[in-house]
Design an enzyme around this catalytic site. Sequence first.
Site, PDB file in Angstrom:
ATOM      1  N   ARG A  21      14.299  -8.436 -34.362  1.00  0.00           N
ATOM      2  CA  ARG A  21      15.348  -8.638 -33.355  1.00  0.00           C
ATOM      3  C   ARG A  21      16.491  -7.632 -33.513  1.00  0.00           C
ATOM      4  NH1 ARG A  21      15.057 -15.202 -33.006  1.00  0.00           N
ATOM      5  NH2 ARG A  21      13.833 -15.237 -31.099  1.00  0.00           N
ATOM      6  N   LYS A  35       3.641 -28.468 -28.149  1.00  0.00           N
ATOM      7  CA  LYS A  35       4.599 -29.166 -27.286  1.00  0.00           C
ATOM      8  C   LYS A  35       4.209 -29.097 -25.813  1.00  0.00           C
ATOM      9  CE  LYS A  35       8.236 -27.947 -30.339  1.00  0.00           C
ATOM     10  NZ  LYS A  35       8.202 -26.489 -30.411  1.00  0.00           N
ATOM     11  N   GLY A  51       6.999 -17.806 -31.285  1.00  0.00           N
ATOM     12  CA  GLY A  51       6.992 -17.385 -32.691  1.00  0.00           C
ATOM     13  C   GLY A  51       5.612 -17.358 -33.325  1.00  0.00           C
ATOM     14  N   GLY A 111      11.596 -19.442 -25.971  1.00  0.00           N
ATOM     15  CA  GLY A 111      12.064 -20.446 -25.004  1.00  0.00           C
ATOM     16  C   GLY A 111      12.469 -19.808 -23.686  1.00  0.00           C
TER      17      GLY A 111
END
Length: 394
Positions: free
Chosen positions: A35, A197, A350, A373
């Site tokens: 990042r 999820k 990730g 996200g």
Amino acid sequence: MKKTIESIDVKNKKVLLRVDFNVPIENGNIVDDTRIVRELPTIKYLLSKGAKLIICSHLGRPKGKVVESMSLMPVAKKLVDYLPLTRIKFASDCIGKEAKKLSEELKPGEILLLENLRFNSGEEINDPFFAKELASLAEIYVNDAFGTAHRNHASVCAVAKLLPNAVGFLMGQEVNTILGVLDNPERPFVAILGGSKVSDKIYVIMNLINKVNAVMIGGGMAYTFLKAKGINVGKSLVDDSKVELAKNILDEADKRGVNVFLPIDHLCADALTPNAKAYKIRSAEIPDNLMALDIGPRTTKLFLKVLRKCKTVIWNGPMGVFEFKKFAKGTEKIAKGVAKVQGKTIVGGGDSIAAIRDLKLQDKIYHISTGGGASLKLLEGEILPGIEVIEDVK
Ligand code: AMP
């Protein structure tokens, strides 16, 4: 079209740059600095144009308290390594007297890195007073934090309303690449979704069935869909609140002629533990006493066959519990399959990125997203608040 840093004059101006330096840190050491590296083009550009650069970011979830292990100090040290000729200062609080003094002393071409925004409780509640304090440090605001662009936080939304603003290169690259592929994909266009999820990704599938030619679903979320088809999934992970929605999505995909590929065999265990005995189940049906922890070899073969014909691929989420070596094969093979695609491939999340990186396949992927996200929200068809708030080009 949103304003970009190339369309604003930053010379001799104090520029507040919101970045996503939420990097993994173990024992004070940064274990993956991707990042930071991905942010360097924006930082170098702004410095070269004579900006006085004030950089802010969050790290982890300190929940409004100072947590030493979540300090951005290791990031400051890393920035010194990457920018050895640049003077870099560090403020121990992102607002307040010290930050104010250091920002006023900044000279063009210098950097002030502010301490973790989330050490202050105002950040996550989009507090206007906190935002005002932060904005008072600068004259221009630039948002390059794609990873938090879906969050209604003070340094993302409220601050942008207080200063002339623009997006940075990374934000522009992420949004243009993902939306570009969604708007005008070379076909066949396929999405591969996995992970556990269902609630995070089911709306992505809902939106994507309007755009893709096929969806392949693996990982923990596949079993909610298999259950929706009336298939016995044993003790596998199921989100019962989403079974009905999964049924509707399958019907809708059918009406639109979009193929939804689900696992046709599995690698199972009787418990979610790394050393659990692995059972190969050769059919879609799973015995009552077992749970599926990876896609089976026939499923892998099927998914890879579909992938070989694709020109555009979006992948988010592992095909199994890939943290356990025994159940990592499905994810690894799909990672290799995605890397072989001759076309545009976008990988987010990730775990999928970790799989690509472990296999050293990063260079074979068209776009690795820095925001799991945020990229899912874009794939859902949502407008990200952190981008919406930026001024349009007139
Ligand atoms: P997500 O955050 O939704 O991308 O989910 C990632 C997590 O899903 C990883 O920690 C995996 O271990 C987990 N996962 C993948 N497949 C399964 C499965 N079949 N059963 C339970 N968990 C799974």
